[in-house]
Design an enzyme around this catalytic site. Structure first.
Site, PDB file in Angstrom:
ATOM      1  CG  ASP A   1      -4.418   0.628  -1.117  1.00 23.26           C
ATOM      2  OD1 ASP A   1      -4.942  -0.207  -1.865  1.00 23.26           O
ATOM      3  OD2 ASP A   1      -4.355   0.493   0.112  1.00 23.26           O
TER       4      ASP A   1
ATOM      5  CG  ASP B   1      -7.485  -3.537  -3.283  1.00 22.66           C
ATOM      6  OD1 ASP B   1      -8.149  -4.211  -4.085  1.00 22.66           O
ATOM      7  OD2 ASP B   1      -7.026  -4.008  -2.227  1.00 22.66           O
TER       8      ASP B   1
ATOM      9  CD  GLN C   1      -1.529  -2.276   2.040  1.00 24.03           C
ATOM     10  OE1 GLN C   1      -0.340  -2.611   2.097  1.00 24.03           O
ATOM     11  NE2 GLN C   1      -2.484  -2.939   2.678  1.00 24.03           N
TER      12      GLN C   1
ATOM     13  CD1 TRP D   1     -10.978  -3.443   3.078  1.00 23.44           C
ATOM     14  CD2 TRP D   1     -10.778  -1.374   2.269  1.00 23.44           C
ATOM     15  NE1 TRP D   1     -10.035  -2.797   3.841  1.00 23.44           N
ATOM     16  CE2 TRP D   1      -9.892  -1.530   3.368  1.00 23.44           C
ATOM     17  CE3 TRP D   1     -10.827  -0.152   1.602  1.00 23.44           C
ATOM     18  CZ2 TRP D   1      -9.058  -0.483   3.790  1.00 23.44           C
ATOM     19  CZ3 TRP D   1      -9.994   0.872   2.038  1.00 23.44           C
ATOM     20  CH2 TRP D   1      -9.128   0.704   3.114  1.00 23.44           C
TER      21      TRP D   1
END
Length: 536
Positions: A355, A376, A332, A446
């Site tokens: 992210d 994501d 991330q 999520w």
């Protein structure tokens, strides 16, 4: 649960007028919450609760929530005085910021409800409070998530308190959602019904004032006199973006415009809650670049890894690239995190891997932007519309799949979701030649009540025929809402899509829920970027 101070009692000792309900009105009202027994146990001891209606009970519930948040803030302050490792300190700092934001949103919600004396209220009042409470719920989840990403040694110290805060806010949101609303409801609009679609020949919407057009930077590069300039070479008012932000007035009701000249700015930028109505204007995608490389592997939380973090209400940006260069191996690593209500981004670029764009909470809008990433790379729990953008999957590490969205709706009463409209979904240049080796999915859940939709977008065959990915086993597959409406392109076919209970091939009326007008009420506040308000 904390013992509430006598100051709380001062507020709630008032004469509540009965709405003609039975003696079981509290039980009836609490039945709309996720945990009716908990709702009743937290409200039953307060005067008037047994006869109050939804609005009266929501005010009591909000005040109880405010008291509990203050207790947790005090607890975190005490914990911060102890010995922590660096990772725990970062997570604790996140929690402090998030709870401060939560307290502010709860107090604003209380103010809005107190100023509304009738048993019903206006549509916009209801929407605002639902949005603020949804954001408050997201904050507690993010706080706990940060400790999971670190050593977790301090998480158990205040986990129960945070869970109580979330449950109390969930009660408040459910009660607020059931207060009768007077005025506008879901609007059945086509493209021609709404303002915001037309543009002048300078690329701005026809209804934008000449002054604001100048503020957004004319094509000939002429700027109005009240714009401050950032230039790394010293030719502007400031050499860094942070300096320009520090010079901005606090809690401004008017625009503060920061023009950022062409260049690469290696700095971490935060627009705090007290810097409101900031507008940043760059010289265009790839010309004005703000870059960093924070990431969770190097000790940052996802929340704190952002190169640019925006909290202040009413933020606008145009012509800027937000970048995190940490790379896919660093997991991330956020390029932009937005915790700003009523914020918009026009002709910007967001570049990262996992992210990339953290649409954390509140109401957000993105128009004609480029969004790059792997896993994501559009994530969070905002009510957000992404319109006429390029969404580009990059080449991940070996053995990884690409997943475009990870929506984090926790509570079914939240008015949040990711709506992707009139966009192009395809591979970035580094993935285009071998896209068959790295499956790409439209999203995964999520949180338990994740909501993500794609509306009238072009979907390339980089997207797997199944379309959507699991988070872990059958988690959320029956409670999520994933939808597709009239998309086109070689990857848009729905015949081989997942067969989950929560997946939908949407109807026109389904899609209307997720328009600019209905999901974020953009036609009431978007005044500096073009938008399509309904279904084109």
């Amino acid at each position: 649960m904390a013992h509430y101070k006598w100051t709380l009692m001062f507020f709630i000792i008032f004469q509540i007028k009965s709405e003609g309900l039975t003696d079981n009105s509290l039980q009836s009202a609490c039945s709309v919450t996720l945990d009716p027994q908990f709702c009743m146990s937290t409200l039953t001891s307060f005067e008037g609760s047994l006869q109050g209606g939804f609005k009266d009970l929501a005010r009591i519930a909000l005040n109880v929530s405010i008291a509990e948040v203050r207790e947790v803030i005090a607890l975190i302050s005490r914990l911060g005085q102890g010995a922590f490792n660096v990772k725990d300190l970062v997570a604790l700092q996140d929690c402090q910021e998030l709870l401060d934001i939560t307290l502010d949103t709860l107090e604003r919600s209380m103010s809005k409800m107190t100023n509304s004396n009738s048993n019903s209220w206006g549509w916009r009042q209801s929407l605002d409070v639902q949005t603020w409470l949804s954001a408050a719920i997201a904050n507690q989840a993010t706080c706990l998530e940060g400790f999971k990403e670190t050593s977790g040694s301090q998480q158990t110290t205040f986990t129960n308190s945070l869970r109580n805060v979330s449950r109390l806010q969930s009660n408040s949101l459910a009660l607020v959602k059931n207060i009768p609303v007077v005025g506008r409801h879901q609007k059945r609009h086509l493209l021609s019904d709404l303002t915001g679609e037309g543009e002048n020949n300078d690329g701005f919407p026809f209804w934008l004032s000449a002054a604001d057009r100048r503020r957004l930077l004319q094509d000939d590069g002429i700027l109005c006199d009240d714009v401050v300039t950032v230039a790394g070479d010293g030719s502007g008012n400031h050499t860094t973006i942070a300096e320009a932000l520090n010079a901005a007035p606090n809690n401004s009701l008017g625009r503060y415009v920061i023009y950022i000249k062409k260049g690469v700015y290696q700095e971490y930028v935060e627009v705090p809650s007290y810097k409101t109505n900031i507008m940043m204007v760059g010289e265009g995608i790839s010309a004005t670049v703000i870059t960093g490389r924070r990431n969770v592997v190097d000790g940052w939380t996802t929340y704190h890894s952002a190169t640019v973090a925006v909290v202040g209400v009413g933020f606008l940006a145009r012509g800027i690239t937000f970048e995190n260069t940490a790379g896919p191996e660093k997991r991330q690593a956020v390029a932009l995190r937005v915790v700003s209500d009523l914020s918009a981004f026009y002709r910007c670029s967001f570049i990262g891997y996992q992210d990339t764009l953290y649409v954390h909470s509140f109401r957000q809008f993105y128009r004609e932007c480029d969004i790059y990433g792997t896993i994501d790379f559009i994530c969070g729990d905002a009510a957000v519309v992404i319109q006429s953008c390029n969404i580009l999957a990059r080449k991940p590490m070996e053995g990884q799949d690409n997943i475009i969205t990870a929506q984090a709706r926790i509570d079914p009463n939240e008015n949040t979701g990711i709506s992707i409209q009139y966009c192009t979904v395809g591979p970035a240049t580094d993935l285009a030649s071998n896209k068959s080796l790295f499956p790409t999915y439209l999203g995964r859940p999520w949180r338990q009540y994740a909501r993500t939709v794609y509306i009238k977008s072009y979907i390339d065959d980089v997207v797997s025929p199944a379309g959507w990915a699991e988070w872990m086993g059958d988690f959320a597959l029956s409670t999520l809402y994933f939808g597709e409406y009239l998309n086109n392109g070689p990857g848009a076919g729905t015949s081989e899509r997942v067969k989950w209970p929560g997946y939908h091939v949407m109807s026109f009326s389904d899609a209307l829920v997720f328009t600019v007008a209905n999901l974020i009420a953009g036609d009431t506040w978007l005044d500096s970027v073009p938008f399509i308000g309904g279904i084109a």
